[in-house]
Design a protein around this motif. Structure first.
Motif, mmCIF file in Angstrom:
data_model
loop_
_atom_site.group_PDB
_atom_site.id
_atom_site.type_symbol
_atom_site.label_atom_id
_atom_site.label_comp_id
_atom_site.label_asym_id
_atom_site.label_seq_id
_atom_site.Cartn_x
_atom_site.Cartn_y
_atom_site.Cartn_z
ATOM 1 N N GLU A 117 0.833 -1.205 0.000
ATOM 2 C CA GLU A 117 0.000 0.000 0.000
ATOM 3 C C GLU A 117 0.869 1.255 0.000
ATOM 4 N N GLU A 118 0.531 2.203 -0.857
ATOM 5 C CA GLU A 118 1.295 3.440 -0.928
ATOM 6 C C GLU A 118 0.912 4.352 0.240
ATOM 7 N N ILE A 119 1.922 4.865 0.930
ATOM 8 C CA ILE A 119 1.666 5.851 1.972
ATOM 9 C C ILE A 119 1.528 7.206 1.297
ATOM 10 N N LYS A 120 0.407 7.861 1.538
ATOM 11 C CA LYS A 120 0.146 9.147 0.883
ATOM 12 C C LYS A 120 1.123 10.211 1.371
ATOM 13 N N LYS A 121 1.573 11.044 0.447
ATOM 14 C CA LYS A 121 2.492 12.115 0.776
ATOM 15 C C LYS A 121 1.808 13.465 0.614
ATOM 16 N N THR A 122 2.074 14.360 1.532
ATOM 17 C CA THR A 122 1.504 15.698 1.477
ATOM 18 C C THR A 122 2.624 16.715 1.295
ATOM 19 N N MET A 157 2.691 13.061 6.862
ATOM 20 C CA MET A 157 1.866 13.887 7.755
ATOM 21 C C MET A 157 1.127 14.957 6.950
ATOM 22 N N PHE A 158 -0.104 15.219 7.379
ATOM 23 C CA PHE A 158 -0.931 16.201 6.685
ATOM 24 C C PHE A 158 -1.421 17.263 7.671
ATOM 25 N N PRO A 159 -1.708 18.501 7.188
ATOM 26 C CA PRO A 159 -2.080 19.596 8.092
ATOM 27 C C PRO A 159 -3.518 19.501 8.580
ATOM 28 N N VAL A 160 -3.703 19.881 9.833
ATOM 29 C CA VAL A 160 -5.041 19.979 10.431
ATOM 30 C C VAL A 160 -5.087 21.295 11.196
ATOM 31 N N VAL A 230 -5.200 26.513 16.501
ATOM 32 C CA VAL A 230 -4.021 25.650 16.487
ATOM 33 C C VAL A 230 -3.757 25.115 15.086
ATOM 34 N N LYS A 231 -2.466 24.926 14.783
ATOM 35 C CA LYS A 231 -2.058 24.239 13.566
ATOM 36 C C LYS A 231 -1.379 22.939 13.961
ATOM 37 N N LEU A 232 -1.930 21.828 13.464
ATOM 38 C CA LEU A 232 -1.419 20.510 13.792
ATOM 39 C C LEU A 232 -0.949 19.797 12.538
ATOM 40 N N TRP A 233 -0.075 18.799 12.748
ATOM 41 C CA TRP A 233 0.280 17.864 11.693
ATOM 42 C C TRP A 233 -0.139 16.488 12.156
ATOM 43 N N ALA A 234 -0.854 15.762 11.289
ATOM 44 C CA ALA A 234 -1.424 14.472 11.673
ATOM 45 C C ALA A 234 -0.868 13.344 10.813
#
Length: 381
Positions: A117-122, A157-160, A230-234
């Motif tokens: 499975e490909e891990i999605k990149k942001t 990791m993607f932004p939240v 807040v700015k998070l990375w998930a």
């Protein structure tokens, strides 16, 4: 509220003192790697293999307590009699109710399917990547990953973004993401017996949270609410588990391949090589950095993976070089075998010298049978 805060701090201090986070991560990684059907039995075996001395001490304490309780019980029984023969018969034949113990089971993942499975990149800026890297290096979950694996985590990791007052995690929900905070503050609440929320912790820039529900496949243990914008990375749960599992598999394979080329370990079974690979500690040192000094107590056994070291020993008041060791060489074993202090000073001779090591308990368990071969070394530690 202060009582709960004090309790949380006490628990946090205990976790740090006993290094429990690292133990939990190690157990979970092994579970994900082996995926046993009987999780409890696997954990018991893992503890027996990696902490034999601690378990032996616990068993000794348990035996002493049992003997004490047995002695007290005999003393009490000697002064009493069963009033009714019928009651005695009932006590003999009435079965003791058996209660099945609940267990927490790590979520199974198919290695072949997951690795495909490909891990999605942001996409991220270099500044954002550096901020995420700094945060991850403070998290025990990721401290053992190499640069390539860390890069994969950062790319995945993607932004939240959450506004002040918005929920990030709800107590009781399934764990979906692991979070790190770039900017802002987050309050952590736990429901009390009255159904009200007690503030138990607060996270700020650089903190991370949300990993436990993913690691243990358990509901969220608390509610996390943004105290400000807040700015998070998930990191999603699939990528989180896959990256950790892949890192464990890759590291085991890499270490086993390296260990097979060490003459000392000729004839060691595949299973024992796997055991050694799983417990090795990796450390990278710069040039001219001291590994240990002559005269200090010995607590670790070392293998040179890359780079090199030289061994210096005091002879007639002068320090002389007695050995130079390169990749595949080992040192530090005689202090563990004899219990005497280190008999030489060991210093690195190359940039990025990578050493693999075992602590005393691990050394005795996995390399104890090689005692005679280890004692044939010409130089003394």
């Amino acid at each position: 509220m202060s009582t709960n805060t004090d309790l949380q701090q006490t628990l946090k201090d205990y976790l740090a003192e006993k290094n429990l986070n690292k133990l939990f991560v190690s157990i979970v990684e092994s579970l994900l790697l082996e995926r046993p059907d009987n999780v409890a039995a696997f954990i018991v075996r893992y503890l027996k293999e990696n902490f034999p001395n601690e378990l032996e001490e616990a068993n000794d304490d348990h035996s002493e307590n049992e003997e004490k309780m047995h002695s007290e019980s005999e003393s009490e029984d000697s002064g009493s009699e069963i009033e009714s023969e019928n009651e005695e018969e009932i006590l003999k034949v009435q079965p003791r109710p058996v209660r099945r113990r609940a267990s927490i089971c790590a979520e199974k993942m198919c290695t072949k399917a997951a690795s495909a499975e490909e891990i999605k990149k942001t996409p991220k800026s270099q500044e954002e990547m550096e901020k995420i890297h700094k945060i991850l290096m403070q998290c025990v979950l990721f401290e053992h990953l190499d640069e390539k694996q860390l890069e994969t985590v950062k790319e995945a990791m993607f932004p939240v973004e959450k506004n002040d007052g918005e929920n990030i995690i709800q107590q009781g929900d399934n764990g979906d993401n692991f979070y790190v905070i770039e900017t802002g503050n987050v309050n952590v609440y736990i429901l009390n017996e009255s159904g009200d929320q007690d503030l138990v912790n607060e996270y700020s820039d650089g903190d991370s949270f949300g990993e436990l529900a993913i690691m243990y496949n358990a509901p969220r243990a608390a509610t996390c609410i943004a105290k400000s914008d807040v700015k998070l990375w998930a990191l999603d749960r699939t990528s989180f588990k896959l990256i950790l599992m892949k890192s464990a598999l890759e590291k085991r394979s890499q270490y086993k391949s390296f260990l097979k080329d060490i003459p000392l370990l000729d004839g060691i079974s595949e299973q024992n090589l796997s055991v050694i690979s799983d417990v090795l500690h990796e450390e990278t040192l710069e040039n001219d950095q001291t590994v240990f000094n002559e005269g200090v107590p010995g607590d670790r056994f070392y293998i040179v993976k890359t780079g090199g070291v030289l061994c210096r020993k005091k002879v007639d008041g002068e320090e002389k070089i007695v050995s130079r060791l390169g990749p595949g060489s080992y040192f530090g074993e005689l202090a563990l075998l004899s219990g005497k202090p280190r008999a030489a000073t060991v210093v690195t001779t190359a940039d990025k010298t990578l050493l693999l090591s075992l602590d005393r308990n691990q050394f005795n368990r996995v390399l104890g049978p090689l005692r005679e071969l280890l004692q044939q070394k010409e130089w003394k530690d």
